[in-house]
Design a protein around this motif. Structure first.
Motif, PDB file in Angstrom:
ATOM      1  N   GLN A 176       0.834  -1.210   0.000  1.00  0.00           N
ATOM      2  CA  GLN A 176       0.000   0.000   0.000  1.00  0.00           C
ATOM      3  C   GLN A 176       0.864   1.254   0.000  1.00  0.00           C
ATOM      4  OE1 GLN A 176      -0.445   2.106   2.959  1.00  0.00           O
ATOM      5  NE2 GLN A 176      -1.803   3.507   1.839  1.00  0.00           N
ATOM      6  N   PHE A 177       1.998   1.209   0.703  1.00  0.00           N
ATOM      7  CA  PHE A 177       2.893   2.377   0.735  1.00  0.00           C
ATOM      8  C   PHE A 177       3.481   2.649  -0.648  1.00  0.00           C
ATOM      9  CE2 PHE A 177       7.148   4.185   1.392  1.00  0.00           C
ATOM     10  CZ  PHE A 177       6.819   5.324   2.095  1.00  0.00           C
ATOM     11  N   LEU A 178       3.786   1.574  -1.389  1.00  0.00           N
ATOM     12  CA  LEU A 178       4.406   1.737  -2.704  1.00  0.00           C
ATOM     13  C   LEU A 178       3.420   2.176  -3.769  1.00  0.00           C
ATOM     14  CD1 LEU A 178       6.703  -1.432  -2.758  1.00  0.00           C
ATOM     15  CD2 LEU A 178       7.395   0.928  -2.338  1.00  0.00           C
ATOM     16  N   THR A 179       2.133   1.875  -3.584  1.00  0.00           N
ATOM     17  CA  THR A 179       1.143   2.121  -4.651  1.00  0.00           C
ATOM     18  C   THR A 179       0.171   3.243  -4.317  1.00  0.00           C
ATOM     19  OG1 THR A 179      -0.258   0.378  -3.718  1.00  0.00           O
ATOM     20  CG2 THR A 179       1.274  -0.258  -5.470  1.00  0.00           C
ATOM     21  N   SER A 180       0.416   3.985  -3.245  1.00  0.00           N
ATOM     22  CA  SER A 180      -0.492   5.066  -2.858  1.00  0.00           C
ATOM     23  C   SER A 180       0.190   6.413  -3.004  1.00  0.00           C
ATOM     24  CB  SER A 180      -0.944   4.883  -1.399  1.00  0.00           C
ATOM     25  OG  SER A 180      -1.634   3.668  -1.243  1.00  0.00           O
ATOM     26  N   PHE A 181      -0.650   7.435  -3.211  1.00  0.00           N
ATOM     27  CA  PHE A 181      -0.133   8.801  -3.234  1.00  0.00           C
ATOM     28  C   PHE A 181       0.030   9.309  -1.803  1.00  0.00           C
ATOM     29  CE2 PHE A 181      -2.275   8.505  -7.405  1.00  0.00           C
ATOM     30  CZ  PHE A 181      -1.187   8.802  -8.205  1.00  0.00           C
ATOM     31  N   ASP A 182       0.694  10.440  -1.685  1.00  0.00           N
ATOM     32  CA  ASP A 182       0.947  11.013  -0.364  1.00  0.00           C
ATOM     33  C   ASP A 182      -0.351  11.506   0.269  1.00  0.00           C
ATOM     34  OD1 ASP A 182       2.303  11.851   1.819  1.00  0.00           O
ATOM     35  OD2 ASP A 182       3.097  13.675   0.916  1.00  0.00           O
ATOM     36  N   SER A 183      -0.350  11.625   1.557  1.00  0.00           N
ATOM     37  CA  SER A 183      -1.503  12.144   2.287  1.00  0.00           C
ATOM     38  C   SER A 183      -1.010  13.143   3.327  1.00  0.00           C
ATOM     39  CB  SER A 183      -2.261  11.004   2.981  1.00  0.00           C
ATOM     40  OG  SER A 183      -3.249  11.516   3.850  1.00  0.00           O
ATOM     41  N   GLN A 184      -1.726  14.251   3.433  1.00  0.00           N
ATOM     42  CA  GLN A 184      -1.370  15.257   4.437  1.00  0.00           C
ATOM     43  C   GLN A 184      -2.103  15.050   5.748  1.00  0.00           C
ATOM     44  OE1 GLN A 184      -2.168  18.932   2.243  1.00  0.00           O
ATOM     45  NE2 GLN A 184       0.036  19.279   2.080  1.00  0.00           N
ATOM     46  N   LEU A 185      -3.068  14.158   5.740  1.00  0.00           N
ATOM     47  CA  LEU A 185      -3.896  13.986   6.924  1.00  0.00           C
ATOM     48  C   LEU A 185      -3.518  12.754   7.741  1.00  0.00           C
ATOM     49  CD1 LEU A 185      -7.358  14.843   5.319  1.00  0.00           C
ATOM     50  CD2 LEU A 185      -5.818  16.352   6.588  1.00  0.00           C
ATOM     51  N   SER A 186      -3.368  11.626   7.077  1.00  0.00           N
ATOM     52  CA  SER A 186      -3.114  10.375   7.796  1.00  0.00           C
ATOM     53  C   SER A 186      -1.788   9.750   7.349  1.00  0.00           C
ATOM     54  CB  SER A 186      -4.255   9.381   7.544  1.00  0.00           C
ATOM     55  OG  SER A 186      -3.931   8.126   8.104  1.00  0.00           O
ATOM     56  N   PRO A 187      -0.851   9.544   8.262  1.00  0.00           N
ATOM     57  CA  PRO A 187       0.413   8.888   7.873  1.00  0.00           C
ATOM     58  C   PRO A 187       0.205   7.449   7.414  1.00  0.00           C
ATOM     59  CG  PRO A 187       0.282   9.154  10.260  1.00  0.00           C
ATOM     60  CD  PRO A 187      -0.866   9.928   9.685  1.00  0.00           C
ATOM     61  N   VAL A 225       2.637  15.977  -4.211  1.00  0.00           N
ATOM     62  CA  VAL A 225       1.967  15.787  -5.497  1.00  0.00           C
ATOM     63  C   VAL A 225       1.050  14.580  -5.374  1.00  0.00           C
ATOM     64  CG1 VAL A 225       2.304  15.186  -7.924  1.00  0.00           C
ATOM     65  CG2 VAL A 225       3.846  16.812  -6.828  1.00  0.00           C
ATOM     66  N   MET A 226      -0.161  14.718  -5.889  1.00  0.00           N
ATOM     67  CA  MET A 226      -1.146  13.631  -5.804  1.00  0.00           C
ATOM     68  C   MET A 226      -1.400  13.002  -7.170  1.00  0.00           C
ATOM     69  SD  MET A 226      -2.232  13.160  -2.680  1.00  0.00           S
ATOM     70  CE  MET A 226      -3.889  12.481  -2.824  1.00  0.00           C
ATOM     71  N   PHE A 227      -0.417  13.095  -8.076  1.00  0.00           N
ATOM     72  CA  PHE A 227      -0.586  12.487  -9.396  1.00  0.00           C
ATOM     73  C   PHE A 227       0.795  12.142  -9.938  1.00  0.00           C
ATOM     74  CE2 PHE A 227      -0.404  17.088  -9.715  1.00  0.00           C
ATOM     75  CZ  PHE A 227       0.634  17.282 -10.601  1.00  0.00           C
ATOM     76  N   THR A 228       0.812  11.317 -10.957  1.00  0.00           N
ATOM     77  CA  THR A 228       2.076  10.996 -11.625  1.00  0.00           C
ATOM     78  C   THR A 228       2.193  11.845 -12.889  1.00  0.00           C
ATOM     79  OG1 THR A 228       1.000   9.191 -12.812  1.00  0.00           O
ATOM     80  CG2 THR A 228       2.136   8.634 -10.766  1.00  0.00           C
ATOM     81  N   PRO A 229       3.386  12.259 -13.268  1.00  0.00           N
ATOM     82  CA  PRO A 229       3.526  13.107 -14.469  1.00  0.00           C
ATOM     83  C   PRO A 229       3.150  12.339 -15.734  1.00  0.00           C
ATOM     84  CG  PRO A 229       5.677  12.438 -13.604  1.00  0.00           C
ATOM     85  CD  PRO A 229       4.675  12.014 -12.592  1.00  0.00           C
ATOM     86  N   GLN A 230       2.367  13.017 -16.599  1.00  0.00           N
ATOM     87  CA  GLN A 230       1.942  12.415 -17.866  1.00  0.00           C
ATOM     88  C   GLN A 230       2.669  13.028 -19.058  1.00  0.00           C
ATOM     89  OE1 GLN A 230      -0.195   9.792 -17.815  1.00  0.00           O
ATOM     90  NE2 GLN A 230      -0.114   9.997 -15.582  1.00  0.00           N
ATOM     91  N   GLY A 231       3.285  14.186 -18.861  1.00  0.00           N
ATOM     92  CA  GLY A 231       4.010  14.855 -19.939  1.00  0.00           C
ATOM     93  C   GLY A 231       5.316  15.424 -19.426  1.00  0.00           C
ATOM     94  N   SER A 237       4.147  18.942 -13.531  1.00  0.00           N
ATOM     95  CA  SER A 237       4.782  19.031 -12.216  1.00  0.00           C
ATOM     96  C   SER A 237       5.111  17.633 -11.704  1.00  0.00           C
ATOM     97  CB  SER A 237       3.856  19.744 -11.235  1.00  0.00           C
ATOM     98  OG  SER A 237       3.613  21.059 -11.656  1.00  0.00           O
ATOM     99  N   PHE A 238       6.061  17.555 -10.832  1.00  0.00           N
ATOM    100  CA  PHE A 238       6.499  16.252 -10.342  1.00  0.00           C
ATOM    101  C   PHE A 238       7.088  16.416  -8.953  1.00  0.00           C
ATOM    102  CE2 PHE A 238      11.137  16.516 -10.299  1.00  0.00           C
ATOM    103  CZ  PHE A 238      11.317  17.745 -10.944  1.00  0.00           C
ATOM    104  N   THR A 239       7.284  15.288  -8.310  1.00  0.00           N
ATOM    105  CA  THR A 239       8.097  15.250  -7.106  1.00  0.00           C
ATOM    106  C   THR A 239       9.038  14.048  -7.233  1.00  0.00           C
ATOM    107  OG1 THR A 239       8.070  15.275  -4.683  1.00  0.00           O
ATOM    108  CG2 THR A 239       6.529  13.785  -5.783  1.00  0.00           C
ATOM    109  N   ALA A 240      10.011  13.962  -6.369  1.00  0.00           N
ATOM    110  CA  ALA A 240      10.989  12.873  -6.416  1.00  0.00           C
ATOM    111  C   ALA A 240      11.203  12.344  -5.002  1.00  0.00           C
ATOM    112  CB  ALA A 240      12.302  13.358  -7.024  1.00  0.00           C
ATOM    113  N   LEU A 241      11.819  11.183  -4.917  1.00  0.00           N
ATOM    114  CA  LEU A 241      11.989  10.543  -3.613  1.00  0.00           C
ATOM    115  C   LEU A 241      12.729  11.434  -2.603  1.00  0.00           C
ATOM    116  CD1 LEU A 241      12.733   6.871  -4.688  1.00  0.00           C
ATOM    117  CD2 LEU A 241      10.805   7.661  -3.326  1.00  0.00           C
ATOM    118  N   PRO A 242      13.855  12.066  -2.953  1.00  0.00           N
ATOM    119  CA  PRO A 242      14.524  12.921  -1.953  1.00  0.00           C
ATOM    120  C   PRO A 242      13.638  14.078  -1.487  1.00  0.00           C
ATOM    121  CG  PRO A 242      15.993  12.459  -3.795  1.00  0.00           C
ATOM    122  CD  PRO A 242      14.653  11.981  -4.191  1.00  0.00           C
TER     123      PRO A 242
END
Length: 292
Positions: free
Chosen positions: A52-63, A227-233, A237-242
């Motif tokens: 679930q950690f690998l396949t979910s987007f980030d959340s600001q509410l629940s860790p 970011v709550m999406f993966t880049p399509q183009g 916008s994007f984010t990275a692991l670091p």
């Protein structure tokens, strides 16, 4: 009669043994520190690192709902594009400097500047990427601008590693190729590059491993931390692991700051270990084909 040994260096053997022990202590302490860090990160991430950690987007509410999907995909996009830009440019520059450029003051200046650029802090490249790609070329803080900025970071390393690999090829191979009537291009393409390939690939993958762990240049160009999406183009916008890990460590919630961040670090380390293992495997595989 004097009791001194024949060579007149009574402490040479003892000094040699002490030096060997000191080197062994340095090697084992490095491994021990790495093992300690890995154990601590694993203990923090235990119970939080799952599918679930690998396949979910980030959340600001629940860790417990936070995931690393957007950052993982963003990092893979960045590394793929950085490889596409940095490898041909870096290897081509190394071939030109080693095999085509004449020994001159100009070549010395270029070589010195490349060596100096390899030691420039990555945040400086981030500021350059912000001015050149994001604002000057109007790319925005997208994947393409991030990859081009990381290309600037790793390009000197790729050039220097490729030059060292080309210098390691025995000069007799060049002479034999020219003696058989081959042109310089044929000598480079059919003899030198295959012989230097293990060293070049090792340098390239180690440089890309550094790019994968860089956060400062991405922060400088304005990449997003949430970011709550993966880049399509290429300009999305994007984010990275670091960046994602840094964002979690700044959170006031201890679960985000300790456990979720540790799980992200384990994912980043696993990706880095895979890259390094690939470098070792490719070096071993291609070096078996070389018989000098």
């Amino acid at each position: 009669m004097s009791s001194l040994p024949r060579n007149g260096r009574p402490y040479a053997k003892l000094a040699s043994q002490l030096f060997a022990y000191a080197c062994a202590a340095c090697a084992f302490s490095s491994v021990a520190i790495l093992g300690l860090l890995m154990w601590q990160m694993l203990s923090f991430a235990w119970g939080w690192l799952d599918w679930q950690f690998l396949t979910s987007f980030d959340s600001q509410l629940s860790p417990h709902k936070a995931g690393v999907k957007a950052a993982l995909v963003g990092s893979l996009y960045l590394i793929g594009l950085t490889t596409l830009f940095a490898v041909p440019i870096g290897v081509g520059a190394a071939v030109y400097l080693e095999e085509y450029a004449q020994r001159s003051r100009w070549r010395g200046i270029v070589q010195t500047n490349i060596a100096n650029l390899a030691g420039v802090p990555s945040i400086v490249y981030g500021i350059l990427g912000l001015g050149l790609f994001v604002r000057g070329m109007q790319m925005g803080a997208g994947v393409l601008a991030g990859a081009l900025t990381l290309t600037l970071v790793v390009l000197p390393i790729v050039i220097l590693a490729s030059q060292e690999a080309l210098r390691a090829v025995p000069n007799t191979i060049r002479q034999a190729s020219y003696a058989l009537g081959a042109t310089r291009w044929q000598t480079v393409w059919h003899q030198l590059l295959p012989a230097a390939l293990p060293g070049i690939m090792t340098g390239v993958i180690l440089a890309l491993s550094r790019a994968l762990g860089e956060a400062a240049p991405l922060v400088a160009i304005g990449a997003a931390g949430f970011v709550m999406f993966t880049p399509q183009g290429l300009n999305d916008s994007f984010t990275a692991l670091p960046l994602q890990i840094y964002n979690w460590t700044e959170n006031a919630n201890d679960d985000f700051r300790i456990h979720v961040a540790a799980a992200g670090i384990i994912v980043l380390l696993a990706l880095l270990i895979c890259l390094n293992a690939t470098a070792v495997y490719l070096r071993y595989r291609f070096s078996k084909r070389i018989h000098w």
